[in-house]
Design a protein around this motif. Structure first.
Motif, PDB file in Angstrom:
ATOM      1  N   ALA A 286      36.817  45.868  39.338  1.00 49.68           N
ATOM      2  CA  ALA A 286      37.137  45.013  38.207  1.00 49.68           C
ATOM      3  C   ALA A 286      36.802  45.725  36.894  1.00 49.68           C
ATOM      4  O   ALA A 286      35.655  46.045  36.632  1.00 49.68           O
ATOM      5  CB  ALA A 286      36.365  43.706  38.320  1.00 49.68           C
ATOM      6  N   GLY A 287      37.820  45.954  36.098  1.00 52.87           N
ATOM      7  CA  GLY A 287      37.610  46.656  34.846  1.00 52.87           C
ATOM      8  C   GLY A 287      37.745  45.742  33.641  1.00 52.87           C
ATOM      9  O   GLY A 287      37.387  46.114  32.526  1.00 52.87           O
ATOM     10  N   THR A 288      38.250  44.522  33.864  1.00 53.56           N
ATOM     11  CA  THR A 288      38.418  43.572  32.759  1.00 53.56           C
ATOM     12  C   THR A 288      37.862  42.231  33.209  1.00 53.56           C
ATOM     13  O   THR A 288      37.589  42.027  34.395  1.00 53.56           O
ATOM     14  CB  THR A 288      39.911  43.359  32.445  1.00 53.56           C
ATOM     15  OG1 THR A 288      40.523  42.768  33.609  1.00 53.56           O
ATOM     16  CG2 THR A 288      40.607  44.668  32.113  1.00 53.56           C
TER      17      THR A 288
ATOM     18  N   TYR B 203      28.879  45.277  33.636  1.00 58.56           N
ATOM     19  CA  TYR B 203      29.554  44.293  34.483  1.00 58.56           C
ATOM     20  C   TYR B 203      30.924  44.786  34.951  1.00 58.56           C
ATOM     21  O   TYR B 203      31.530  44.184  35.827  1.00 58.56           O
ATOM     22  CB  TYR B 203      29.740  42.978  33.728  1.00 58.56           C
ATOM     23  CG  TYR B 203      28.466  42.165  33.570  1.00 58.56           C
ATOM     24  CD1 TYR B 203      27.873  41.568  34.682  1.00 58.56           C
ATOM     25  CD2 TYR B 203      27.876  41.972  32.322  1.00 58.56           C
ATOM     26  CE1 TYR B 203      26.722  40.807  34.545  1.00 58.56           C
ATOM     27  CE2 TYR B 203      26.724  41.218  32.181  1.00 58.56           C
ATOM     28  CZ  TYR B 203      26.150  40.628  33.290  1.00 58.56           C
ATOM     29  OH  TYR B 203      25.018  39.867  33.169  1.00 58.56           O
ATOM     30  N   PHE B 204      31.395  45.849  34.320  1.00 53.56           N
ATOM     31  CA  PHE B 204      32.727  46.334  34.681  1.00 53.56           C
ATOM     32  C   PHE B 204      32.621  47.621  35.487  1.00 53.56           C
ATOM     33  O   PHE B 204      31.660  48.376  35.367  1.00 53.56           O
ATOM     34  CB  PHE B 204      33.567  46.543  33.416  1.00 53.56           C
ATOM     35  CG  PHE B 204      33.674  45.285  32.605  1.00 53.56           C
ATOM     36  CD1 PHE B 204      34.383  44.198  33.093  1.00 53.56           C
ATOM     37  CD2 PHE B 204      33.024  45.170  31.379  1.00 53.56           C
ATOM     38  CE1 PHE B 204      34.450  43.012  32.367  1.00 53.56           C
ATOM     39  CE2 PHE B 204      33.087  43.997  30.655  1.00 53.56           C
ATOM     40  CZ  PHE B 204      33.799  42.913  31.139  1.00 53.56           C
ATOM     41  N   ALA B 205      33.660  47.836  36.312  1.00 54.97           N
ATOM     42  CA  ALA B 205      33.589  48.915  37.300  1.00 54.97           C
ATOM     43  C   ALA B 205      33.628  50.301  36.681  1.00 54.97           C
ATOM     44  O   ALA B 205      34.382  50.568  35.749  1.00 54.97           O
ATOM     45  CB  ALA B 205      34.737  48.761  38.290  1.00 54.97           C
TER      46      ALA B 205
ATOM     47  N   ASP C  63      39.439  39.471  33.403  1.00 51.63           N
ATOM     48  CA  ASP C  63      40.405  38.898  34.346  1.00 51.63           C
ATOM     49  C   ASP C  63      40.157  39.390  35.767  1.00 51.63           C
ATOM     50  O   ASP C  63      40.157  38.603  36.717  1.00 51.63           O
ATOM     51  CB  ASP C  63      41.839  39.276  33.942  1.00 51.63           C
ATOM     52  CG  ASP C  63      42.383  38.308  32.897  1.00 51.63           C
ATOM     53  OD1 ASP C  63      41.978  37.131  32.925  1.00 51.63           O
ATOM     54  OD2 ASP C  63      43.196  38.739  32.063  1.00 51.63           O
ATOM     55  N   ASP C  64      39.953  40.691  35.870  1.00 47.77           N
ATOM     56  CA  ASP C  64      39.689  41.275  37.198  1.00 47.77           C
ATOM     57  C   ASP C  64      38.411  40.695  37.792  1.00 47.77           C
ATOM     58  O   ASP C  64      38.345  40.395  38.984  1.00 47.77           O
ATOM     59  CB  ASP C  64      39.489  42.799  37.106  1.00 47.77           C
ATOM     60  CG  ASP C  64      40.746  43.520  36.637  1.00 47.77           C
ATOM     61  OD1 ASP C  64      41.826  42.889  36.649  1.00 47.77           O
ATOM     62  OD2 ASP C  64      40.635  44.697  36.246  1.00 47.77           O
ATOM     63  N   VAL C  65      37.389  40.572  36.936  1.00 43.55           N
ATOM     64  CA  VAL C  65      36.101  40.062  37.413  1.00 43.55           C
ATOM     65  C   VAL C  65      36.284  38.657  37.975  1.00 43.55           C
ATOM     66  O   VAL C  65      35.820  38.342  39.071  1.00 43.55           O
ATOM     67  CB  VAL C  65      35.053  40.055  36.272  1.00 43.55           C
ATOM     68  CG1 VAL C  65      33.811  39.282  36.688  1.00 43.55           C
ATOM     69  CG2 VAL C  65      34.681  41.480  35.886  1.00 43.55           C
ATOM     70  N   ILE C  66      36.994  37.813  37.234  1.00 45.23           N
ATOM     71  CA  ILE C  66      37.210  36.431  37.675  1.00 45.23           C
ATOM     72  C   ILE C  66      37.941  36.414  39.016  1.00 45.23           C
ATOM     73  O   ILE C  66      37.567  35.696  39.938  1.00 45.23           O
ATOM     74  CB  ILE C  66      38.003  35.643  36.607  1.00 45.23           C
ATOM     75  CG1 ILE C  66      37.119  35.453  35.356  1.00 45.23           C
ATOM     76  CG2 ILE C  66      38.469  34.294  37.147  1.00 45.23           C
ATOM     77  CD1 ILE C  66      37.825  34.918  34.149  1.00 45.23           C
ATOM     78  N   LYS C  67      38.940  37.273  39.123  1.00 42.37           N
ATOM     79  CA  LYS C  67      39.721  37.322  40.358  1.00 42.37           C
ATOM     80  C   LYS C  67      38.824  37.765  41.527  1.00 42.37           C
ATOM     81  O   LYS C  67      38.858  37.173  42.607  1.00 42.37           O
ATOM     82  CB  LYS C  67      40.879  38.305  40.173  1.00 42.37           C
ATOM     83  CG  LYS C  67      41.973  38.104  41.166  1.00 42.37           C
ATOM     84  CD  LYS C  67      43.291  38.715  40.710  1.00 42.37           C
ATOM     85  CE  LYS C  67      44.196  38.876  41.916  1.00 42.37           C
ATOM     86  NZ  LYS C  67      44.318  40.256  42.378  1.00 42.37           N
ATOM     87  N   GLU C  68      38.013  38.772  41.260  1.00 38.92           N
ATOM     88  CA  GLU C  68      37.142  39.294  42.307  1.00 38.92           C
ATOM     89  C   GLU C  68      36.153  38.229  42.793  1.00 38.92           C
ATOM     90  O   GLU C  68      35.911  38.084  43.983  1.00 38.92           O
ATOM     91  CB  GLU C  68      36.381  40.493  41.743  1.00 38.92           C
ATOM     92  CG  GLU C  68      35.873  41.439  42.805  1.00 38.92           C
ATOM     93  CD  GLU C  68      35.204  42.649  42.166  1.00 38.92           C
ATOM     94  OE1 GLU C  68      35.928  43.513  41.650  1.00 38.92           O
ATOM     95  OE2 GLU C  68      33.962  42.694  42.162  1.00 38.92           O
ATOM     96  N   ILE C  69      35.591  37.461  41.839  1.00 40.88           N
ATOM     97  CA  ILE C  69      34.626  36.425  42.233  1.00 40.88           C
ATOM     98  C   ILE C  69      35.328  35.342  43.041  1.00 40.88           C
ATOM     99  O   ILE C  69      34.798  34.847  44.034  1.00 40.88           O
ATOM    100  CB  ILE C  69      33.964  35.783  40.997  1.00 40.88           C
ATOM    101  CG1 ILE C  69      33.218  36.829  40.187  1.00 40.88           C
ATOM    102  CG2 ILE C  69      33.019  34.671  41.408  1.00 40.88           C
ATOM    103  CD1 ILE C  69      32.830  36.369  38.813  1.00 40.88           C
ATOM    104  N   GLU C  70      36.533  34.997  42.622  1.00 45.45           N
ATOM    105  CA  GLU C  70      37.250  33.940  43.330  1.00 45.45           C
ATOM    106  C   GLU C  70      37.494  34.327  44.782  1.00 45.45           C
ATOM    107  O   GLU C  70      37.486  33.481  45.666  1.00 45.45           O
ATOM    108  CB  GLU C  70      38.582  33.637  42.629  1.00 45.45           C
ATOM    109  CG  GLU C  70      38.405  32.557  41.572  1.00 45.45           C
ATOM    110  CD  GLU C  70      39.610  32.368  40.670  1.00 45.45           C
ATOM    111  OE1 GLU C  70      40.537  33.207  40.716  1.00 45.45           O
ATOM    112  OE2 GLU C  70      39.603  31.384  39.908  1.00 45.45           O
ATOM    113  N   GLU C  71      37.704  35.611  45.025  1.00 45.22           N
ATOM    114  CA  GLU C  71      38.011  36.042  46.387  1.00 45.22           C
ATOM    115  C   GLU C  71      36.760  36.368  47.208  1.00 45.22           C
ATOM    116  O   GLU C  71      36.819  36.472  48.415  1.00 45.22           O
ATOM    117  CB  GLU C  71      38.929  37.274  46.348  1.00 45.22           C
ATOM    118  CG  GLU C  71      40.341  36.892  45.951  1.00 45.22           C
ATOM    119  CD  GLU C  71      41.159  38.076  45.484  1.00 45.22           C
ATOM    120  OE1 GLU C  71      40.647  39.208  45.562  1.00 45.22           O
ATOM    121  OE2 GLU C  71      42.295  37.858  45.048  1.00 45.22           O
TER     122      GLU C  71
END
Lengths: 407, 265, 240
Positions: free
Chosen positions: B225-227, B201-203, B229-237
């Motif tokens: 997205a490596g964490t 799931y991580f980059a 937090d990053d994943v959540i941010k990426e999905i939100e955008e």
């Protein structure tokens, strides 16, 4: 942005513009699937045509109603404040079961009315269901203002009509918003077409809805859901529906009225001493009494009603009517028993016209005031006090009716 | 009680309802983020245990990292694992060259066989309402017939927490404890509960997976997205659907087959 | 003058669904193509213009070769007219480069795994199909004002776009709308016998489209055709 989404339902008469409104909300908040929108836009440009917005919405709704394999109907969108989930609620009369299911999961509702037509059959029925389900946050949307030349006079006239009707069934909407979903007036943006209206847009209106609060200040009610026997230890589990429970509390098990002490509260990976409303918790008791599913835990003070006879108000939604004398399954929280109905008054869920008094039948889509006689004692509350113990369903093979307890 | 607590408690309630009503209860587990969250919720419901079998449908085409992750979890949580596969499909040599036939044989048929073999009456599934348009119509408890057909237009009403728990002959019930969750909720919960997740799931090299499946048919998405937090941010955008790498696969495969037959390719 | 609007993959069900009154004309219905194993474009148009089932001959050319078939005028019913004009018809006057380009993009689309690149391919594919359509439309309408005694215009856009977008109903409706406008323009230019005909129809596979196993026909005067075979139009058109 608020963390949790708000779930609301859009209800109203068929063709009053529900799907167009949903489409418009998705479109104006940038929530439509991009690829599809892109091919349409490109083709529109290549063919040198105008973008027919109304078309798109029809198709969206149709794809939603078919088993669409295409990733169209995201019923999710966001405002600046929070995310929203639109719960599917079809407008056709045949789908009233689905409408009720949808509305029972909603925290708020938009009631849409075609301003050129005013209140219609499903407007009344849906509004009535909202009131029965206790959905208090309602905004009335007067759609298709473009068809009446954005007339303020017409708006005021229909607003009065809707408002009078809603008052008669106990709903006080927080807002009346004039819109044109087709033109996009006052859905997500303010436009000059309605320059006489200085109120909120739908999106702003949705942001005024409040999240449901779990009732902690009320007396303890904990329906037992199951008993587990793990490593020789008997653990009862259930969700606290109101109030709170503490380790060491003396509690009453209803309907047997036995008093026992809470020896421990159980939660995986934790050692809780207290659990509040909303919590799915486990517990053990100090006595060797057999606990079972369907019992309700309370404290000695503020005991709930334990009875075999009480009044209710129900909506029948099965093709096969209820007939006097039929024994049917009554379910309330985790309680389940057989019951008989004494029918007091039956009325049409749309016109609210009284169909019969004390006769022997409740038909599909009719509403009835009844007295429920259960074969075993049940623990109940008035719906307005503790909804979780004040609402019930009646079940044959499937759920045939939903209702609330009025006394 | 915050909103993740609310979702958690609703899910636990549903899992316990299913367990109360059905002795022959199983859970589908793909070792992906949603069904792994479901296992965690099940452990919470049963105070640290997973008292029901966990069914892993093995197409034999999954990424090695999925098998590794699966085996790690089985050990860690002491799971009663049932591996479901369709030996016929393997024997007949059905492969992802024909994606549609492959999915049907290796997934749908495999599960049918397992349901019959073990006599499962109900299955817990980690599907969410926000995954796909039609899922918005799903109920928490949803009956399916022998051929897995779902009559979504004429479903029994489901009011409040009163679920359709009775099943008819030949049906099994699908139970969806995560129905109200969104993709972001799942990630936030995984973070809060510190749950293990598959590293795919991580980059890595600018690509990551948003949804996991068979190696030949699952595409990565661009992302750094490596964490969590990053994943959540990426999905939100993001505006692209979670299953965009998978949703159209079946139709696409079938369409390609047809076009080939018509001489287009 | 006899006019034929030959529309690839024009679907009977869509005509009904969108209620395309112009394309329905006076009489309309499905054609019977059940004699063919598969509803292949080249096979069907070849059979149409020669009045004979050409499936075997076309298939003998192979999947690659069949697209390049050119049937000589003398074998077609067009030769029965003194001054026929046949625009872009497959197996006859088809623009090979254009349609090969379309098929090539189609192939690329299915081969491509990267979603972003796929999107770009689809977009280019749709664009070139519509551009070609606009060109054909212009040429066809222009020819109607000239002195031919037979004019056939072949519209490929519904088929081409349909294969990758048939499930995008909005897009399809827009294309059907465009055809409605074309028929209206034909009528405005001159009132002549007009046959609208497709080789086969189309049905959805998710967002994609595949050929359905019947075609569509309509005519602007009364006639006794009923569930006609595609080969029957040979004599029908030459005896008007």
């Amino acid at each position: 942005m608020e963390e949790q989404d708000l779930r609301f339902v859009i209800v109203g008469h068929v063709d009053h513009g529900k799907s167009t409104l949903i489409g418009r909300l998705l479109y104006d908040t940038g929530s439509l699937p991009e690829d599809k929108y892109q091919s349409i836009k490109e083709a529109v440009e290549a063919l040198g045509r105008e973008f027919k917005f109304a078309y798109l919405m029809d198709h969206l709704e149709e794809e939603r109603s078919k088993e669409a394999t295409i990733d169209t109907a995201q019923t999710f969108f966001k405002s600046k404040k929070r995310r929203y989930t639109i719960i599917d609620a079809p407008g056709h009369v045949e789908f009233v079961k689905n409408m009720i299911t949808g509305a029972s999961q909603a925290e708020a509702a938009l009631l849409i009315v075609d301003v050129s037509q005013g209140v219609q059959e499903q407007t009344r029925r849906h509004a009535y269901i909202l009131s029965m389900l206790g959905i208090e946050q309602v905004i009335v949307v007067l759609n298709k203002m473009d068809l009446v030349n954005y007339s303020q006079k017409k708006f005021v006239e229909v607003r009065t009509q809707v408002s009078d009707f809603l008052k008669s069934i106990g709903i006080t909407p927080s807002l009346f918003i004039p819109i044109s979903a087709v033109e996009g007036d006052f859905v997500a943006k303010k436009t000059d077409n309605l320059s006489w209206y200085d109120g909120l847009t739908i999106l702003e209106g949705l942001d005024t809805f409040k999240k449901k609060v779990v009732p902690i200040g009320k007396p303890l009610r904990l329906p037992i859901q199951d008993i587990y026997d793990f490593d020789g230890e008997k653990i009862a589990v259930g969700q606290v529906v109101s109030g709170s429970i503490r380790k060491g509390d003396k509690i009453i098990i209803l309907s047997d009225r036995k008093e026992v002490t809470i020896e421990s509260l159980k939660e995986f990976g934790k050692n809780p001493i207290e659990a509040y409303a909303g919590k799915s918790i486990g517990f053990t008791i100090s006595d060797s009494i057999q606990l079972r599913r369907g019992q309700i835990i309370s404290h000695q003070k503020d005991l709930p009603n334990v009875t075999t006879s009480f009044k209710g108000h129900l909506f029948w939604m099965d093709d096969k009517p209820y007939e006097k004398g039929e024994s049917i399954t009554f379910k309330c929280a985790t309680q389940e028993t057989q019951c008989n109905l004494i029918i007091e008054k039956v009325f049409d869920s749309s016109t609210l016209e009284v169909m019969s008094k004390g006769e022997g039948k409740i038909e599909n889509r009719q509403v009835a005031n009844v007295t429920i006689k259960t074969s075993a004692p049940v623990v109940i509350e008035n719906f307005n006090y503790i909804p979780e113990l004040g609402r019930f369903v009646l079940v044959r093979k499937d759920c045939c009716a939903g209702g609330i307890i009025t006394g | 009680m915050d909103y993740l607590d609310r979702l958690e408690n609703e899910s636990i309630y549903i899992i316990r309802e299913a367990y109360n009503k059905y002795e022959k209860l199983g859970m589908l587990w793909s070792a992906g983020k949603d069904s792994t969250t479901l296992i965690h919720l099940t452990r919470k419901a049963f105070l640290g245990r997973v008292p029901i079998p966990v069914i892993y449908i093995d197409t034999y085409f999954h990424f090695q990292e999925m098998y590794d992750f699966r085996d790690k979890c089985v050990k860690m949580w002491d799971l009663n694992l049932i591996i479901s596969n369709n030996k016929d499909a393997v024997k007949k040599g059905i492969t992802p060259k024909d994606k549609l036939a492959c999915c049907t044989a290796r997934k749908t048929e495999a599960l049918k066989q397992t349901i019959e073999e073990y006599g499962f009456e109900a299955l817990l599934l980690g599907i969410r309402r926000d995954e796909h348009g039609i899922r918005a119509k799903e109920r928490f408890f949803s009956p399916r017939d022998r051929n897995f057909r779902w009559n979504y237009q004429d479903q029994p009403p489901e009011l409040w927490e009163q679920y359709k728990t009775r099943k008819e002959e030949g049906q099994h019930l699908r139970v969806h404890p995560l129905l109200s969750w969104t993709e972001i909720d799942v990630w936030k919960y995984i973070q809060r509960e510190n749950l293990p997740v598959n590293p795919m799931y991580f980059a890595r090299n600018g690509k990551r997976y948003r949804s996991l499946g068979c190696e030949p048919c699952t595409q990565s998405v661009k992302g750094n997205a490596g964490t969590i937090d990053d994943v959540i941010k990426e999905i939100e955008e993001s505006k692209v659907g979670e299953r965009s790498g998978r949703a159209q696969d079946k139709e696409e495969a079938y369409a390609m087959q047809k076009l080939r037959a018509l001489g287009y390719m | 003058m006899v006019v034929v609007l030959a529309v690839d993959a024009l679907e009977y069900d869509k005509i009904e669904e969108f209620n395309c009154v112009n394309m329905k004309q006076t009489v309309y219905g499905k054609t019977d193509i059940s004699e063919f194993k598969e509803p292949r474009t080249i096979v069907l148009w070849s059979s149409f213009m020669t009045g004979e089932n050409k499936e075997k001959e076309v298939l003998a050319k192979g999947n690659r070769g069949m697209w390049n078939i050119r049937i000589p005028l003398s074998e077609t019913f067009f030769s029965k007219f003194a001054d026929p004009k046949v625009i872009d018809l497959p197996a006859y006057s088809y623009n090979l480069a254009q349609h090969e380009k379309e098929r090539d993009l189609l192939k690329q689309f299915f081969k491509e795994d990267d979603q972003e690149k796929k999107k770009k391919i689809r977009s280019e594919y749709n664009q070139i199909a519509i551009q070609h359509h606009n060109k054909i439309k212009k040429e066809f309408l222009k020819s109607l004002k000239q002195d031919f005694d037979f004019i056939l215009g072949y519209i490929s856009v519904i088929d081409v776009i349909g294969h990758l977008n048939f499930g995008n109903k909005f897009l399809m409706q827009m294309l059907y709308d465009d055809l409605e406008k074309i028929v209206e323009q034909i009528k405005n230019i001159r009132d002549e016998p007009l046959l609208i005909l497709s080789d086969h129809g189309m049905k959805a596979i998710g967002i994609f489209g595949e050929h359905s196993n019947y075609g569509y026909w309509s005519y602007n005067k009364g006639c006794d055709l009923e569930n006609p075979k595609i080969t029957e139009f040979y004599s029908f058109l030459t005896t008007i």
